[in-house]
Design an enzyme around this catalytic site. Structure first.
Site, PDB file in Angstrom:
ATOM      1  N   LYS A  33     -16.719 -43.451 -13.702  1.00 13.11           N
ATOM      2  CA  LYS A  33     -16.207 -42.099 -13.978  1.00 13.11           C
ATOM      3  C   LYS A  33     -17.196 -41.006 -13.594  1.00 13.11           C
ATOM      4  CE  LYS A  33     -12.472 -42.937 -17.202  1.00 13.11           C
ATOM      5  NZ  LYS A  33     -11.938 -42.784 -18.563  1.00 13.11           N
ATOM      6  N   ARG A  48     -12.839 -51.426 -20.433  1.00  9.90           N
ATOM      7  CA  ARG A  48     -11.886 -51.290 -19.327  1.00  9.90           C
ATOM      8  C   ARG A  48     -12.683 -50.949 -18.058  1.00  9.90           C
ATOM      9  NH1 ARG A  48      -9.004 -47.263 -16.655  1.00  9.90           N
ATOM     10  NH2 ARG A  48      -6.866 -47.833 -16.067  1.00  9.90           N
TER      11      ARG A  48
END
Length: 283
Positions: A228, A262
């Protein structure tokens, strides 16, 4: 907040997820515009082979997504999402021994995925889309509730909080109450703090540091920070250079109480989880 004891076995359709130790969820985006894999796995056979590789590498869940939720992502129609997700859920359910999570906010996709063998509903909008709460309740599947303000198209337009941890906890508490009223018991819920969703870099770092406070809910925590922008912002790396930052956060997440990670890079993350477990198990 009155804590609910985390159950070590989460029923996920026909399977159970062992929460006595951290589990790795592999990301399978079947979209043309996801921020990381950019549609590489939109074709069914390639996607299935990728899922197979992630299961071989140690993923106990595969998270299938047909709508990109990256900042600024364009919405997709219900029919588009169904056409992307349903065949993939059906194929993975038929061929692989793994829990299928469906990354969706769409009631029709929830219902069809549950029918085809999905074991978990992972909704970044926390069942706020019209009809989603009822669809999730009727599915009987566990749900993952995530903190986000606004929509992916607008969520990064100057998000502000007096205290980001309090805001996340208050939001999740409210959604848990709504779920309970709809017949979704807390024992069926996983919580996601929502890193990268309606949060600045400072919000993300502060929330990550203080994540153990969310254990007061007594529910499993899912953490999704793989590749991210918070990693890119700190390290100055583009998406394809964020592996080491992702692994550092994976180790920290486990140390701070995460039950599900995740991730895009399954094999590497599984090594991290195993190494942390070996240290924690030592006398």
């Amino acid at each position: 907040m009155s804590p609910v004891q985390t159950n070590n076995r989460l029923p996920c359709g026909s399977r159970f997820l062992d929460l006595s130790h951290p589990q790795v969820m592999g990301i399978l985006n079947v979209t043309p515009d996801s921020f990381s894999d950019g549609g590489r796995f939109a074709m069914r056979d390639a996607a299935l082979r990728h899922a197979e590789g992630m299961v071989r590498a140690g993923a106990t869940l595969i998270d299938v997504g047909g709508e990109s939720t990256r900042p600024g992502a364009a919405p997709v129609s219900v029919q588009q999402e169904l056409e992307r997700v349903a065949p993939m859920v059906e194929a993975v359910a038929a061929e692989l021994d793994v829990i299928i999570s469906v990354d969706t906010s769409t009631p029709e996709v929830m219902r069809e995925s549950a029918r085809l063998g999905a074991g978990l509903i992972n909704d970044v909008r926390s069942l706020q889309r019209e009809g989603a709460l009822q669809a999730a309740a009727e599915s009987g599947l566990p749900v993952c509730l995530m903190h986000m303000r606004g929509e992916p198209t607008t969520m990064q337009q100057s998000p502000q909080y007096d205290d980001v941890l309090d805001a996340v906890a208050d939001f999740l508490r409210e959604r848990l109450a709504v779920c309970a009223a709809a017949g979704i018991a807390a024992e069926r819920v996983v919580l996601d703090p929502g890193f990268g969703f309606a949060k600045t870099l400072e919000h993300n770092l502060s929330l990550f540091r203080r994540m153990p406070a969310l254990q007061a809910f007594g529910l499993p925590l899912l953490v999704g920070v793989s590749r991210k922008s918070m990693i890119g912002a700190v390290l100055g790396r583009e998406v394809d250079g964020r592996l080491y930052g992702s692994l550092a956060l994976a180790a920290l997440a486990v140390a701070k109480g995460a039950h599900i990670l995740r991730v895009h890079d399954v094999a590497e993350t599984v090594d991290v989880v195993r190494m942390v477990a070996a240290v924690e198990a030592a006398q």
